[in-house]
Structure formats: structure tokens, C-alpha cells
Design a protein around this motif. Structure first.
Motif, mmCIF file in Angstrom:
data_model
loop_
_atom_site.group_PDB
_atom_site.id
_atom_site.type_symbol
_atom_site.label_atom_id
_atom_site.label_comp_id
_atom_site.label_asym_id
_atom_site.label_seq_id
_atom_site.Cartn_x
_atom_site.Cartn_y
_atom_site.Cartn_z
ATOM 1 N N ASP A 81 0.826 -1.203 0.000
ATOM 2 C CA ASP A 81 0.000 0.000 0.000
ATOM 3 C C ASP A 81 0.858 1.250 0.000
ATOM 4 O OD1 ASP A 81 0.847 -0.798 2.543
ATOM 5 O OD2 ASP A 81 -0.675 0.437 3.523
ATOM 6 N N ARG A 82 2.018 1.220 0.670
ATOM 7 C CA ARG A 82 2.911 2.370 0.702
ATOM 8 C C ARG A 82 3.488 2.640 -0.690
ATOM 9 N NH1 ARG A 82 1.862 4.891 5.498
ATOM 10 N NH2 ARG A 82 2.033 3.458 7.254
ATOM 11 N N LEU A 83 3.913 1.572 -1.343
ATOM 12 C CA LEU A 83 4.485 1.751 -2.671
ATOM 13 C C LEU A 83 3.415 2.172 -3.677
ATOM 14 C CD1 LEU A 83 7.097 -1.137 -3.027
ATOM 15 C CD2 LEU A 83 7.382 1.190 -2.194
ATOM 16 N N PHE A 84 2.204 1.660 -3.527
ATOM 17 C CA PHE A 84 1.125 2.066 -4.422
ATOM 18 C C PHE A 84 0.872 3.569 -4.296
ATOM 19 C CE2 PHE A 84 -3.381 2.937 -5.210
ATOM 20 C CZ PHE A 84 -3.508 2.461 -6.507
ATOM 21 N N PHE A 87 3.704 5.412 -5.977
ATOM 22 C CA PHE A 87 3.617 5.297 -7.438
ATOM 23 C C PHE A 87 2.507 6.179 -7.994
ATOM 24 C CE2 PHE A 87 2.010 3.410 -11.341
ATOM 25 C CZ PHE A 87 3.167 3.138 -12.048
ATOM 26 N N GLY A 88 1.300 6.032 -7.450
ATOM 27 C CA GLY A 88 0.160 6.762 -7.989
ATOM 28 C C GLY A 88 0.120 8.219 -7.575
ATOM 29 N N VAL A 89 0.046 8.440 -6.276
ATOM 30 C CA VAL A 89 -0.063 9.812 -5.771
ATOM 31 C C VAL A 89 1.217 10.589 -6.053
ATOM 32 C CG1 VAL A 89 -0.483 11.236 -3.739
ATOM 33 C CG2 VAL A 89 -1.686 9.057 -4.001
ATOM 34 N N GLY A 90 2.369 9.982 -5.750
ATOM 35 C CA GLY A 90 3.634 10.660 -5.997
ATOM 36 C C GLY A 90 3.850 10.974 -7.460
ATOM 37 N N GLY A 91 3.511 10.025 -8.333
ATOM 38 C CA GLY A 91 3.681 10.269 -9.770
ATOM 39 C C GLY A 91 2.803 11.397 -10.266
ATOM 40 N N ILE A 92 1.553 11.425 -9.827
ATOM 41 C CA ILE A 92 0.633 12.483 -10.273
ATOM 42 C C ILE A 92 1.061 13.842 -9.729
ATOM 43 C CG2 ILE A 92 -1.729 13.333 -10.108
ATOM 44 C CD1 ILE A 92 -2.688 10.448 -10.158
ATOM 45 N N ILE A 93 1.442 13.884 -8.436
ATOM 46 C CA ILE A 93 1.905 15.150 -7.861
ATOM 47 C C ILE A 93 3.114 15.665 -8.627
ATOM 48 C CG2 ILE A 93 2.971 16.208 -5.830
ATOM 49 C CD1 ILE A 93 1.223 14.400 -4.102
ATOM 50 N N GLY A 94 4.038 14.776 -8.944
ATOM 51 C CA GLY A 94 5.224 15.186 -9.690
ATOM 52 C C GLY A 94 4.896 15.730 -11.064
ATOM 53 N N VAL A 95 4.014 15.037 -11.788
ATOM 54 C CA VAL A 95 3.639 15.486 -13.136
ATOM 55 C C VAL A 95 2.918 16.826 -13.085
ATOM 56 C CG1 VAL A 95 2.155 14.962 -15.109
ATOM 57 C CG2 VAL A 95 3.576 13.171 -14.130
ATOM 58 N N GLU A 121 13.057 17.364 -11.708
ATOM 59 C CA GLU A 121 13.685 16.654 -10.594
ATOM 60 C C GLU A 121 13.237 17.237 -9.261
ATOM 61 O OE1 GLU A 121 15.191 13.820 -10.994
ATOM 62 O OE2 GLU A 121 14.830 14.112 -13.134
ATOM 63 N N ALA A 122 13.025 18.550 -9.195
ATOM 64 C CA ALA A 122 12.509 19.161 -7.969
ATOM 65 C C ALA A 122 11.076 18.707 -7.704
ATOM 66 C CB ALA A 122 12.569 20.686 -8.072
ATOM 67 N N ALA A 123 10.275 18.600 -8.754
ATOM 68 C CA ALA A 123 8.886 18.163 -8.592
ATOM 69 C C ALA A 123 8.823 16.735 -8.066
ATOM 70 C CB ALA A 123 8.141 18.280 -9.923
ATOM 71 N N LYS A 124 9.677 15.864 -8.595
ATOM 72 C CA LYS A 124 9.683 14.479 -8.126
ATOM 73 C C LYS A 124 10.218 14.383 -6.699
ATOM 74 C CE LYS A 124 11.970 13.051 -11.701
ATOM 75 N NZ LYS A 124 12.801 12.123 -12.487
ATOM 76 N N LEU A 125 11.246 15.164 -6.394
ATOM 77 C CA LEU A 125 11.791 15.163 -5.042
ATOM 78 C C LEU A 125 10.748 15.670 -4.049
ATOM 79 C CD1 LEU A 125 14.154 14.786 -3.109
ATOM 80 C CD2 LEU A 125 14.960 17.083 -3.734
ATOM 81 N N GLY A 126 10.036 16.731 -4.399
ATOM 82 C CA GLY A 126 8.973 17.237 -3.535
ATOM 83 C C GLY A 126 7.863 16.223 -3.357
ATOM 84 N N ALA A 127 7.494 15.533 -4.450
ATOM 85 C CA ALA A 127 6.454 14.505 -4.351
ATOM 86 C C ALA A 127 6.907 13.361 -3.454
ATOM 87 C CB ALA A 127 6.117 13.983 -5.753
ATOM 88 N N LEU A 128 8.180 12.976 -3.543
ATOM 89 C CA LEU A 128 8.709 11.908 -2.695
ATOM 90 C C LEU A 128 8.623 12.288 -1.226
ATOM 91 C CD1 LEU A 128 10.236 9.265 -2.197
ATOM 92 C CD2 LEU A 128 12.367 10.489 -2.678
ATOM 93 N N VAL A 129 8.999 13.510 -0.920
ATOM 94 C CA VAL A 129 8.930 13.974 0.472
ATOM 95 C C VAL A 129 7.483 13.982 0.967
ATOM 96 C CG1 VAL A 129 9.286 15.970 1.981
ATOM 97 C CG2 VAL A 129 11.059 15.320 0.334
ATOM 98 N N ALA A 148 12.690 5.390 -6.629
ATOM 99 C CA ALA A 148 12.414 4.734 -7.909
ATOM 100 C C ALA A 148 10.920 4.596 -8.149
ATOM 101 C CB ALA A 148 13.083 3.362 -7.949
ATOM 102 N N THR A 149 10.156 4.363 -7.083
ATOM 103 C CA THR A 149 8.704 4.201 -7.224
ATOM 104 C C THR A 149 8.045 5.504 -7.645
ATOM 105 O OG1 THR A 149 8.714 2.458 -5.546
ATOM 106 C CG2 THR A 149 6.604 3.501 -6.037
ATOM 107 N N VAL A 150 8.429 6.615 -7.012
ATOM 108 C CA VAL A 150 7.893 7.910 -7.431
ATOM 109 C C VAL A 150 8.327 8.219 -8.867
ATOM 110 C CG1 VAL A 150 8.020 10.406 -7.031
ATOM 111 C CG2 VAL A 150 7.720 8.846 -5.105
ATOM 112 N N GLY A 151 9.592 7.939 -9.195
ATOM 113 C CA GLY A 151 10.059 8.150 -10.562
ATOM 114 C C GLY A 151 9.306 7.287 -11.561
ATOM 115 N N ALA A 152 8.970 6.056 -11.154
ATOM 116 C CA ALA A 152 8.216 5.168 -12.041
ATOM 117 C C ALA A 152 6.814 5.707 -12.287
ATOM 118 C CB ALA A 152 8.151 3.769 -11.440
ATOM 119 N N GLY A 153 6.168 6.220 -11.216
ATOM 120 C CA GLY A 153 4.847 6.811 -11.407
ATOM 121 C C GLY A 153 4.904 8.012 -12.324
ATOM 122 N N PHE A 154 5.904 8.864 -12.119
ATOM 123 C CA PHE A 154 6.087 10.034 -12.985
ATOM 124 C C PHE A 154 6.292 9.592 -14.429
ATOM 125 C CE2 PHE A 154 8.266 13.468 -15.065
ATOM 126 C CZ PHE A 154 7.814 14.627 -14.458
#
Length: 312
Positions: A81-84, A87-95, A121-129, A148-154
Motif C-alpha cells: 500500500d505504501r508503494l502504491f 507510485f500513484g499519488v507521488g507520480g501524479i503530484i510530480g507530473v 527533478e525538484a517536482a519528483k523530489l517534492g512529491a517523494l517527500v 524509484a517508485t515515485v520516478g516510475a509513477g512520474f
């Protein structure tokens, strides 16, 4: 802090079991089979209703498979559930973050790709945090997996956008362009967004103390470094064109090129462009992979034994 786990070493990864260690391979095989079947049926029937299925399957297959592989191999203690969520929320926030910032900050210039690299890269880092701030873990292993999971979602959501744009043409739907785009981006996904965010995530979590993220010098330097890799990746096509123009262009082609017009290339120049572009992508990919290897080797290095204190 209650419940906080400091797991700094790769060797602390939870043991795998035979029953769960190959789910990633099954997911990839089934997904690839379904994607291929959908492509074939769409070509044979011309049913445009199947295009979204091609876009989604092709865009998410490789990123999702890599996340499942990383979970089974290195992060079973985090929970799916954490990785999901990453992947989903982090990827969308980053995009979304990258899209908003690029609309205001990016303009055609010699530094455009550098700006794009810094923003994404800042957007993905912020989403990861944002998506991992409540996780009570630290250390390189968890940082690599979560990054890697946030990057994969992005990468998955971004690829879906590119695929959607590729299928649209002046002559109607172009399935050939769609399939070509998805194959290319699928092959390159592991050494692009996924790799870059894994690197910065690993350093970020290595510097985490007491559940708090610290943007120390190593984190900032790593962020700037992966942004440079990102900028070089995006600019390889332009660099390849410039190299071809400088090494093979005739006088009239150079004149058109300097005026901002793209002259019609001959077959030799087309092959050279492909070679330069491919070599550029390989060099950037190898640079990122070497960086990742150095991080893991340094983390796996034996910890020096503490000498006993001398008696007073």
C-alpha cells in the motif's frame, strides 16, 4: 520517535521467498501479452475504442513491473500500500507540479533543457517527500526503492501523455506512431526518471535523521547532479543534430541551419544522427548507472571496527 526504523544498509533487505520473488516476471509477461494482443486486434479491426487500453498498458507496464521487482527484492517490509501511494499519488503530484512550473518558467533558450531538468527533478523530489514523510524509515535501501517508485509513477503518467500525443496526427489516428513511442519509452524508462529519482531518494533517506528529512549538502549536490543528467538526456537529440551539421553538412545546408531552418538530410546524415543520438543516451544512462553502483558499493563497504578506548 516511536516506531521509527533506521535501516541504512542494503544488506538489511528482507529475505525473499520463492513464492513471491517472481511475481514481477509474471506481471510483465501477462501485461506484455495483453498489450500485444490489444495492438494486433486494434490494427485488424480499426476499433479506436481500444486505443486507451494500448496507451495505459504500454505506459504503465515497465514502470509498474520495476516497482514490483523492487518491492519483492528490497522492500517487502514497507508494504504494497505504501508503494502504491508513492507510485500513484507521488507520480501524479510530480507530473502536475512539473507541468505548472514549466508553463511559467520554461521558454525557448540555450538553457531550456537545464531548466526543465531542475524543475522536473525538484517536482519528483517534492512529491517523494510529501508521500513518504509519515513513513518511519530511513537509509539508502528504502530511499532507492521509494525514489524509484515515485520516478516510475512520474514516468508512467508522462509516457501516457506522450503516447496520447503520438496517436494523434493530421491524417487521423496513427497506431504506428503510438506503438513506436510506447516501445521506445518503455525501453528507456528504467534509465531515465526511475534511475534519477532513485539516486536522489537514496541520498535523501541516507541523510534522514529522527524521521526528519534534511536537505544537506549531499542531497543538494545529488539533486543538481541528476538534474544535469536529465538535461543532457533531453538535449541529446539537439546535440546530435548539431554534430551532424558540423561534421557533414554542405555549405548550403550550413547556411540554412544558421538561419534557423532544418535542411533536408541525406541518408548518411540520418544514420549519423541516429548513431550520435543513441550514443548520447547510452553515455548518460551509463553515467547514472555508475553513480547508482557507487552509492551501493559505498553503502556495502564494511564498517570500520571501533578501537577499544585506552585505559586512563
Amino acid at each position: 520517535m516511536s516506531g521509527y526504523r533506521n535501516t541504512p544498509r542494503i544488506s538489511d533487505a528482507p529475505a525473499r521467498t520463492t513464492a513471491t520473488s517472481d511475481h514481477w516476471l509474471k506481471v510483465f509477461a501477462v501485461g506484455l501479452l495483453l498489450w500485444g494482443a490489444t495492438v494486433v486486434v486494434t490494427f485488424l479491426t480499426g476499433n479506436s475504442n481500444l486505443v486507451p487500453t494500448i496507451v495505459l498498458l504500454g505506459s504503465f507496464l515497465v514502470p509498474a513491473t520495476l516497482v514490483i521487482w523492487a518491492y519483492e527484492r528490497y522492500a517487502g517490509d514497507l508494504g504494497p500500500d505504501r508503494l502504491f501511494a508513492c507510485f500513484g499519488v507521488g507520480g501524479i503530484i510530480g507530473v502536475l507540479g512539473a507541468s505548472v512550473l514549466e508553463s511559467y518558467l520554461v521558454s525557448p533558450s540555450a538553457w531550456m533543457y537545464v531548466t526543465v531538468g531542475l524543475i522536473e527533478e525538484a517536482a519528483k523530489l517534492g512529491a517523494l517527500v510529501m508521500v513518504s514523510r509519515r513513513l518511519r524509515v530511513s537509509g539508502l535501501r528504502h530511499g532507492l526503492v521509494l525514489g524509484a517508485t515515485v520516478g516510475a509513477g512520474f514516468a508512467a503518467f508522462e509516457s501516457a501523455g506522450y503516447a496520447f500525443n503520438a496517436v494523434l496526427s493530421n491524417q487521423g489516428l496513427s497506431l504506428e506512431d503510438l506503438v513506436e513511442t510506447e516501445i521506445l519509452r518503455g525501453l528507456l524508462a528504467p534509465v531515465g526518471h526511475i534511475l534519477w529519482t532513485a539516486i536522489v531518494g537514496g541520498v535523501l533517506f541516507s541523510e534522514r535523521r529522527g524521521g526528519r528529512f534534511r536537505f544537506t549538502t549531499p542531497v543538494v549536490v545529488t539533486y543538481l547532479g541528476v538534474s544535469v543528467l536529465h538535461a543532457l538526456w533531453d538535449s541529446t537529440s539537439g546535440i546530435a543534430v548539431w554534430l551532424v551539421a558540423k561534421t557533414t553538412a554542405s555549405s548550403w545546408q550550413r547556411a540554412l541551419f544558421e538561419l534557423g531552418h532544418m535542411p533536408h538530410p541525406n541518408s548518411e546524415q540520418v544514420h549519423l544522427y541516429t548513431l550520435y543520438d543513441t550514443v548520447g543516451l547510452l553515455v548518460v544512462s551509463l553515467g547514472g548507472l555508475l553513480w547508482l553502483r557507487l552509492l551501493i558499493r559505498r553503502e556495502r563497504a564494511p564498517i570500520p571496527a571501533q578501537l577499544p578506548a585506552s585505559p586512563a
